[in-house]
Design a protein around this motif. Structure first.
Motif, short mmCIF file in Angstrom:
data_model
loop_
_atom_site.label_atom_id
_atom_site.label_comp_id
_atom_site.label_asym_id
_atom_site.label_seq_id
_atom_site.Cartn_x
_atom_site.Cartn_y
_atom_site.Cartn_z
N LEU A 1 1.17 4.49 -10.66
CA LEU A 1 0.68 3.14 -10.38
C LEU A 1 0.50 2.33 -11.67
O LEU A 1 0.79 1.14 -11.70
CB LEU A 1 -0.62 3.21 -9.60
N GLU A 2 0.06 3.01 -12.72
CA GLU A 2 -0.06 2.32 -14.00
C GLU A 2 1.31 1.91 -14.53
O GLU A 2 1.46 0.82 -15.09
CB GLU A 2 -0.79 3.20 -15.01
N THR B 1 0.86 -1.19 0.00
CA THR B 1 0.00 0.00 0.00
C THR B 1 0.89 1.23 0.00
O THR B 1 2.05 1.19 0.43
CB THR B 1 -0.94 0.07 1.22
N THR B 2 0.34 2.33 -0.46
CA THR B 2 1.06 3.61 -0.43
C THR B 2 0.06 4.76 -0.48
O THR B 2 -1.13 4.53 -0.71
CB THR B 2 2.08 3.72 -1.58
N GLU B 3 0.54 5.96 -0.26
CA GLU B 3 -0.31 7.15 -0.34
C GLU B 3 -0.55 7.50 -1.81
O GLU B 3 0.36 7.45 -2.64
CB GLU B 3 0.33 8.35 0.36
N GLY C 1 -3.87 0.14 -2.54
CA GLY C 1 -3.16 -1.12 -2.36
C GLY C 1 -3.32 -2.02 -3.55
O GLY C 1 -4.22 -1.82 -4.38
N TRP C 2 -2.44 -3.00 -3.65
CA TRP C 2 -2.54 -3.98 -4.73
C TRP C 2 -1.91 -5.29 -4.29
O TRP C 2 -1.14 -5.36 -3.35
CB TRP C 2 -1.86 -3.46 -6.00
N ILE C 3 -2.28 -6.31 -5.02
CA ILE C 3 -1.75 -7.65 -4.81
C ILE C 3 -1.05 -8.06 -6.10
O ILE C 3 -1.63 -7.96 -7.19
CB ILE C 3 -2.88 -8.65 -4.50
N ASP D 1 -5.92 -4.96 -12.16
CA ASP D 1 -6.01 -3.52 -12.32
C ASP D 1 -6.42 -2.88 -10.99
O ASP D 1 -7.01 -3.53 -10.13
CB ASP D 1 -7.01 -3.16 -13.42
N PHE D 2 -6.11 -1.64 -10.84
CA PHE D 2 -6.44 -0.90 -9.63
C PHE D 2 -7.90 -0.48 -9.64
O PHE D 2 -8.49 -0.28 -10.69
CB PHE D 2 -5.56 0.35 -9.53
#
Length: 135
Positions: A74-75, A49-51, A128-130, A90-91
């Motif tokens: 992020l992309e 995760t990040t801001e 966040g992402w997985i 995808d986010f």
């Protein structure tokens, strides 16, 4: 991960939460995520995760003690992960529409419940992402 090659491929799971925005720059955060994937066993999972700034697609805090990731950052990370063979969904770009979504916390942060906060001129939230390492 760079400094610990003996740990490469040794973990089923790695994660970081609210850390990437404090490594000095968005590009260093991107490198951190990519390097963390080296720690995973085949089939392993990483969660980070990040801001994330909701205020601008272009303006951000790109370097310093706190950076704010933009949609394009992020992309780019997603594309970099896919390019080297990792999986990532995808986010979700939905900014929310609950009561707390409309009341970002402002400095000095009160420690009460908040989903969004202001950093400089930006309204931010966590994203966040997985990502997965192929088997």
């Amino acid at each position: 991960a760079d400094a610990l090659p003996e740990l490469h491929g040794g973990f089923d799971f790695v994660w970081s939460t609210c850390s990437l925005e404090h490594v000095g720059s968005i590009s260093l955060g991107n490198r951190f995520v990519l390097n963390s994937m080296d720690l995973l066993k085949p089939g392993g999972v990483a969660i980070h995760t990040t801001e994330f700034t909701l205020s601008s697609l272009d303006d951000t805090l790109e370097r310093g003690s706190t950076v704010l990731w933009r949609k394009k950052d992020l992309e780019q990370l997603r594309d970099d992960l896919i390019h080297v063979g990792y999986g990532i969904d995808d986010f979700c770009w939905h900014a929310g529409n609950d009561q707390l979504d409309y009341a970002p916390d402002v400095p000095p942060y009160q420690g009460h419940d908040h989903i969004k906060l202001t950093i400089g001129n930006h309204v931010c939230t966590s994203v966040g992402w997985i990502s997965t390492k192929p088997k």
